[in-house]
Design an enzyme around this catalytic site. Structure first.
Site, short mmCIF file in Angstrom:
data_model
loop_
_atom_site.label_atom_id
_atom_site.label_comp_id
_atom_site.label_asym_id
_atom_site.label_seq_id
_atom_site.Cartn_x
_atom_site.Cartn_y
_atom_site.Cartn_z
N ARG A 36 0.85 -1.21 0.00
CA ARG A 36 0.00 0.00 0.00
C ARG A 36 0.88 1.25 0.00
O ARG A 36 1.94 1.25 0.59
CB ARG A 36 -0.87 0.04 1.27
CG ARG A 36 -1.85 -1.10 1.40
CD ARG A 36 -2.43 -1.14 2.80
NE ARG A 36 -1.39 -1.44 3.81
CZ ARG A 36 -1.62 -1.43 5.12
NH1 ARG A 36 -2.79 -1.08 5.60
NH2 ARG A 36 -0.65 -1.74 5.97
N TYR A 141 -4.76 -18.02 11.34
CA TYR A 141 -3.66 -17.12 11.72
C TYR A 141 -2.68 -17.86 12.64
O TYR A 141 -1.48 -17.85 12.42
CB TYR A 141 -4.24 -15.91 12.43
CG TYR A 141 -3.26 -14.91 12.97
CD1 TYR A 141 -3.20 -14.65 14.33
CD2 TYR A 141 -2.42 -14.19 12.14
CE1 TYR A 141 -2.32 -13.70 14.85
CE2 TYR A 141 -1.54 -13.23 12.64
CZ TYR A 141 -1.50 -13.00 14.01
OH TYR A 141 -0.62 -12.06 14.51
C1 VAH Z 1 -4.45 -10.25 16.52
N1 VAH Z 1 -3.13 -8.32 17.18
O1 VAH Z 1 -5.29 -9.89 17.34
C2 VAH Z 1 -3.03 -9.69 16.67
C3 VAH Z 1 -2.19 -10.48 17.61
C4 VAH Z 1 -2.08 -11.69 19.79
C5 VAH Z 1 -2.96 -11.20 18.69
O2 VAH Z 1 -1.37 -11.39 16.95
O3 VAH Z 1 -4.69 -10.99 15.61
#
Ligand code: VAH
Length: 317
Positions: A36, A141
């Site tokens: 970006r 994630y």
């Molecule tokens: C999230 N801020 O909330 C990030 C982090 C520990 C969480 O990796 O996905």
């Protein structure tokens, strides 16, 4: 002097790490890279617009600028990753492997990559989570973070690559707006408290999560990267901790500055993510191995966030 690339430079961590690295090593030696455009662009010079998953582009930046160090920050966070798991895998893991392969090919001196407490899951001990423990995350994630940690460890043992990593807690800063994280309630609460006088929190009031003020995270990142190689005993990712608090405790801290502030709680899909993470983390190995220590508590962090966001949002009262 050899150059440093910061990939994902305009995200939550990068927008504070780049200025800190430039102050330490010289603006011209830290090249900001992101997909970006920055705003305002002149403030972020020198920078390059590039897709972190484009191997050819990343390689030409490394070769053309005689880069010897890469901070690879590009990532889709937890909540955004659950909405688009394929994208999360592609961006978080594919781009990391590209950087690791190029680091080996071009004999880079060091690589940094951020992991997260999201690498832990519901089968991990939730209080004072140890450095070495069960890693069975239930978010894409988290899966990308465990996979990335194992890739980093593999590239270190197989190729001798000096790649270092930190399991960040939720990071709180006033410079970058909240961006798709589950812990971002702890950033959004400040914006809404100042602009609306109220906040609708998307986790329960009793939800306790490990958090950290961004300045501590930046300090810890640079300290890790400057530590002598013989001090680095963990090649997956170091636990890093500072403060743990519940959503209700943070709301009460905000209220000390804004007495009329009210917080309501309407848990959404992010509650399930938060419930799968630890409430506190044991980072004693980072403190022992390379001298990590945090500075900011909840009260100090809240005071800074309110003061700085008032300036950023042009709020006088
Ligand atoms: C999230 N801020 O909330 C990030 C982090 C520990 C969480 O990796 O996905």
């Amino acid at each position: 002097m050899a150059k440093t690339l910061v990939i994902g430079a305009f995200g939550q961590i990068g927008s504070e790490l780049v200025p800190a690295l430039r102050a330490k090593y010289g603006r011209e030696n830290i090249i900001a890279v992101d997909i970006r455009e920055p705003h305002p662009p002149e403030e972020m010079e020198p920078y390059e617009i590039c897709d972190a998953t484009d191997k050819g582009e990343i390689e030409s930046l490394i070769v053309h600028n005689q880069v010897d160090t890469v901070y690879h920050l590009a990532s889709l966070l937890s909540a955004s990753g659950e909405k688009n798991p394929d994208n999360a895998w592609r961006l978080n893991v594919k781009s990391l492997k590209i950087v690791l392969d190029l680091a080996v090919k071009h004999k880079l001196k060091k690589v940094f990559w951020p992991s997260s407490i999201a690498a832990f899951g519901p089968t991990t001990p939730r209080v004072n989570t140890p450095q070495h423990t069960i890693l069975e995350p239930t978010t894409m994630y988290g899966v990308t973070k465990v996979s990335g940690e194992l890739l980093c460890q593999y590239y270190h043992h197989k190729y001798g690559l000096d790649v270092r990593s930190l399991r960040y807690p939720g990071l709180i800063s006033y410079k970058a707006p909240p961006g798709g994280g589950t812990t971002d309630y702890a950033v959004g609460i400040f914006y809404d408290a100042l602009q609306k006088g109220k906040y609708e929190c998307f986790v329960r009031p009793d939800t306790i999560l490990p958090m950290m003020y961004m300045d501590d995270a930046i300090e810890g990142t640079i300290k890790l990267m400057e530590a002598p190689v013989e001090k680095i005993a963990v090649r997956t990712s170091y636990n890093l901790a500072a403060i743990s608090f519940s959503a209700a405790e943070l709301a009460a801290e905000v209220k000390k500055h804004l007495p009329k502030f009210t917080c309501t709680y309407v848990p959404d899909a992010r509650q399930k993510i938060a419930d799968s993470w630890p409430q506190s983390v044991d980072d004693s190995q980072a403190r022992k191995d390379w001298g990590w220590k945090h500075t900011y508590g909840v009260a100090e962090m809240t005071t800074i966030m309110i003061k700085e966001l008032k300036k950023k949002l042009g709020i006088r009262k």
